[in-house]
Scaffold this motif. Structure first.
Motif, mmCIF file in Angstrom:
data_model
loop_
_atom_site.group_PDB
_atom_site.id
_atom_site.type_symbol
_atom_site.label_atom_id
_atom_site.label_comp_id
_atom_site.label_asym_id
_atom_site.label_seq_id
_atom_site.Cartn_x
_atom_site.Cartn_y
_atom_site.Cartn_z
ATOM 1 N N ILE A 43 -14.975 -3.156 4.075
ATOM 2 C CA ILE A 43 -14.265 -2.600 2.972
ATOM 3 C C ILE A 43 -13.603 -1.433 3.534
ATOM 4 N N ASN A 44 -12.167 -1.638 3.523
ATOM 5 C CA ASN A 44 -11.203 -0.301 3.981
ATOM 6 C C ASN A 44 -11.242 0.720 2.784
ATOM 7 N N ILE A 45 -11.970 1.899 3.273
ATOM 8 C CA ILE A 45 -12.100 2.852 2.268
ATOM 9 C C ILE A 45 -10.827 3.595 1.871
ATOM 10 N N GLY A 46 -9.924 3.583 2.847
ATOM 11 C CA GLY A 46 -8.795 4.322 2.631
ATOM 12 C C GLY A 46 -7.796 3.494 1.588
ATOM 13 N N ILE A 47 -7.840 2.156 1.696
ATOM 14 C CA ILE A 47 -7.129 1.265 0.853
ATOM 15 C C ILE A 47 -7.846 1.418 -0.493
ATOM 16 N N GLN A 48 -9.051 1.493 -0.551
ATOM 17 C CA GLN A 48 -9.809 1.607 -1.879
ATOM 18 C C GLN A 48 -9.418 2.894 -2.628
ATOM 19 N N PHE A 49 -9.244 4.162 -1.886
ATOM 20 C CA PHE A 49 -8.720 5.482 -2.512
ATOM 21 C C PHE A 49 -7.310 5.066 -2.853
ATOM 22 N N ARG A 50 -6.398 4.360 -2.058
ATOM 23 C CA ARG A 50 -4.995 4.319 -2.451
ATOM 24 C C ARG A 50 -4.901 3.493 -3.545
ATOM 25 N N ASN A 51 -5.626 2.585 -3.925
ATOM 26 C CA ASN A 51 -5.667 1.684 -5.053
ATOM 27 C C ASN A 51 -5.998 2.261 -6.210
ATOM 28 N N GLN A 52 -6.791 3.497 -6.031
ATOM 29 C CA GLN A 52 -7.418 4.105 -7.153
ATOM 30 C C GLN A 52 -6.312 5.180 -7.494
ATOM 31 N N PHE A 53 -5.462 5.679 -6.559
ATOM 32 C CA PHE A 53 -4.452 6.557 -6.955
ATOM 33 C C PHE A 53 -3.191 5.669 -7.595
ATOM 34 N N ALA A 54 -2.880 4.588 -7.103
ATOM 35 C CA ALA A 54 -1.858 4.111 -7.742
ATOM 36 C C ALA A 54 -2.338 3.391 -9.293
ATOM 37 N N ASP A 55 -3.479 3.139 -9.295
ATOM 38 C CA ASP A 55 -3.841 2.653 -10.614
ATOM 39 C C ASP A 55 -3.920 4.011 -11.564
ATOM 40 N N ALA A 56 -4.133 5.136 -11.175
ATOM 41 C CA ALA A 56 -4.102 6.379 -11.950
ATOM 42 C C ALA A 56 -2.742 6.475 -12.569
ATOM 43 N N MET A 57 -1.601 6.114 -11.585
ATOM 44 C CA MET A 57 -0.099 6.371 -11.751
ATOM 45 C C MET A 57 0.242 5.304 -12.656
ATOM 46 N N ASN A 58 -0.173 4.149 -12.574
ATOM 47 C CA ASN A 58 0.128 2.841 -13.358
ATOM 48 C C ASN A 58 -0.300 3.510 -14.950
ATOM 49 N N LYS A 59 -1.561 4.257 -14.959
ATOM 50 C CA LYS A 59 -1.912 4.282 -16.174
ATOM 51 C C LYS A 59 -1.446 5.587 -16.792
ATOM 52 N N HIS A 60 -1.126 6.498 -16.135
ATOM 53 C CA HIS A 60 -0.596 8.058 -16.721
ATOM 54 C C HIS A 60 1.003 7.898 -16.216
ATOM 55 N N GLY A 61 1.460 7.580 -15.344
ATOM 56 C CA GLY A 61 2.810 7.809 -15.046
ATOM 57 C C GLY A 61 3.507 9.101 -14.687
ATOM 58 N N ASP A 62 2.500 9.936 -14.280
ATOM 59 C CA ASP A 62 2.716 11.340 -14.011
ATOM 60 C C ASP A 62 2.090 11.937 -12.679
ATOM 61 N N VAL A 63 2.848 12.164 -11.731
ATOM 62 C CA VAL A 63 1.998 12.477 -10.496
ATOM 63 C C VAL A 63 1.429 13.481 -10.498
ATOM 64 N N GLN A 64 2.078 14.659 -11.143
ATOM 65 C CA GLN A 64 1.477 16.124 -11.272
ATOM 66 C C GLN A 64 0.076 16.004 -12.012
ATOM 67 N N TYR A 65 -0.031 15.146 -13.182
ATOM 68 C CA TYR A 65 -1.031 15.083 -13.987
ATOM 69 C C TYR A 65 -2.057 14.308 -13.185
ATOM 70 N N VAL A 66 -1.741 13.347 -12.170
ATOM 71 C CA VAL A 66 -2.969 12.730 -11.475
ATOM 72 C C VAL A 66 -3.406 13.561 -10.513
ATOM 73 N N ILE A 67 -2.564 14.490 -9.819
ATOM 74 C CA ILE A 67 -2.937 15.486 -8.676
ATOM 75 C C ILE A 67 -3.903 16.632 -9.420
ATOM 76 N N ASP A 68 -3.521 17.031 -10.709
ATOM 77 C CA ASP A 68 -4.349 18.177 -11.319
ATOM 78 C C ASP A 68 -5.735 17.457 -11.782
ATOM 79 N N ASN A 69 -5.595 16.342 -11.963
ATOM 80 C CA ASN A 69 -6.987 15.574 -12.675
ATOM 81 C C ASN A 69 -7.468 14.613 -11.651
ATOM 82 N N TRP A 70 -7.270 14.785 -10.332
ATOM 83 C CA TRP A 70 -7.913 13.751 -9.279
ATOM 84 C C TRP A 70 -9.334 14.001 -9.171
ATOM 85 N N THR A 71 -9.792 15.128 -9.517
ATOM 86 C CA THR A 71 -11.698 15.047 -9.397
ATOM 87 C C THR A 71 -12.135 14.411 -10.684
ATOM 88 N N LYS A 72 -11.364 14.465 -11.760
ATOM 89 C CA LYS A 72 -11.932 13.707 -13.098
ATOM 90 C C LYS A 72 -11.862 12.139 -12.841
#
Length: 231
Positions: free
Chosen positions: A190-219
């Protein structure tokens, strides 16, 4: 998006302990580095021993113990993990669309959330019996390819045993700031880096705002952690 179910318990422990281990000091150029096998094994053994010696005291101190433990994890990981490079990789194509300030902010947020998440997860583990089964030497040809610019990373493969299972690990190392640093990890395929990248891409698809994803990454991380726990 359907997330792959992964047994994170051994990974949580191994990620924190082994990340700090995989640093190879060298006063010479990359070309003169030999196989990292012995150095990786020696430092890893020392760190695992330190973890097993102190984990009980941290658990007894409640919230104070948690904060102290996370601070210790931060101290160990900061010099030896290429957080800035990892964070850029996690952002993927979006890293080319953000400002330098946003990339710096995400690096800080990513590092803090990762250390807190895995530090707390590590404290919850009952299984502290972690031993190294094997560490494969890096072939000279691989080091030469890296020196010649034919490879971006050097893989360091090893096997670690918990009290119940054996875990195959592959650490991707990069030479920067005059030392080897951890760039990625693969746990039992299991490639952990890819897992995190997919998580970021999924958040972007959901919210569409990179600053929002950055600000709320912990949540966002905590949300996925909660989903993993429930599944």
């Amino acid at each position: 998006m359907k997330w792959m179910k992964v047994n994170m318990k051994p990974f949580m422990a191994l990620f924190m302990a082994m990340n700090a281990a995989l640093v190879l000091w060298s006063s010479s150029a990359v070309a003169s580095l030999e196989s990292p096998q012995q150095e990786v094994e020696r430092i890893t053994t020392d760190l695992l021993a330190t973890f097993e010696k102190n984990i009980g005291n941290y658990k007894k101190q409640g919230d104070v113990g948690v904060d102290l433990f996370i601070a210790e994890v931060d101290r160990q990981l900061s010099p030896v993990v290429a957080f800035n490079s990892i964070a850029k990789g996690v952002m993927g194509k979006y890293s080319r669309r953000v400002s330098a300030e946003q990339l710096d902010q995400f690096t800080r947020v990513f590092k803090s959330s990762l250390i807190n998440f895995y530090g707390k997860a590590l404290l919850k583990l009952d299984d502290t019996q972690l031993t190294i089964e094997s560490v494969k030497a890096v072939p000279e040809s691989v080091l030469k390819d890296y020196e010649a610019g034919k490879a971006r990373l050097i893989p360091v493969d090893m096997s670690v045993r918990t009290s119940t299972t054996s875990v195959a690990l592959s650490y991707s190392m990069v030479y920067m700031d005059d030392r080897w640093k951890l760039r990625n990890i693969i746990v039992d395929g299991i490639n952990i880096g890819i897992q995190f990248r997919n998580q970021f891409a999924d958040a972007m698809n959901k919210h569409g705002d990179v600053q929002y994803v950055i600000d709320n990454w912990t949540k966002i991380m905590e949300g996925n952690a909660a989903s993993e726990k429930k599944s």
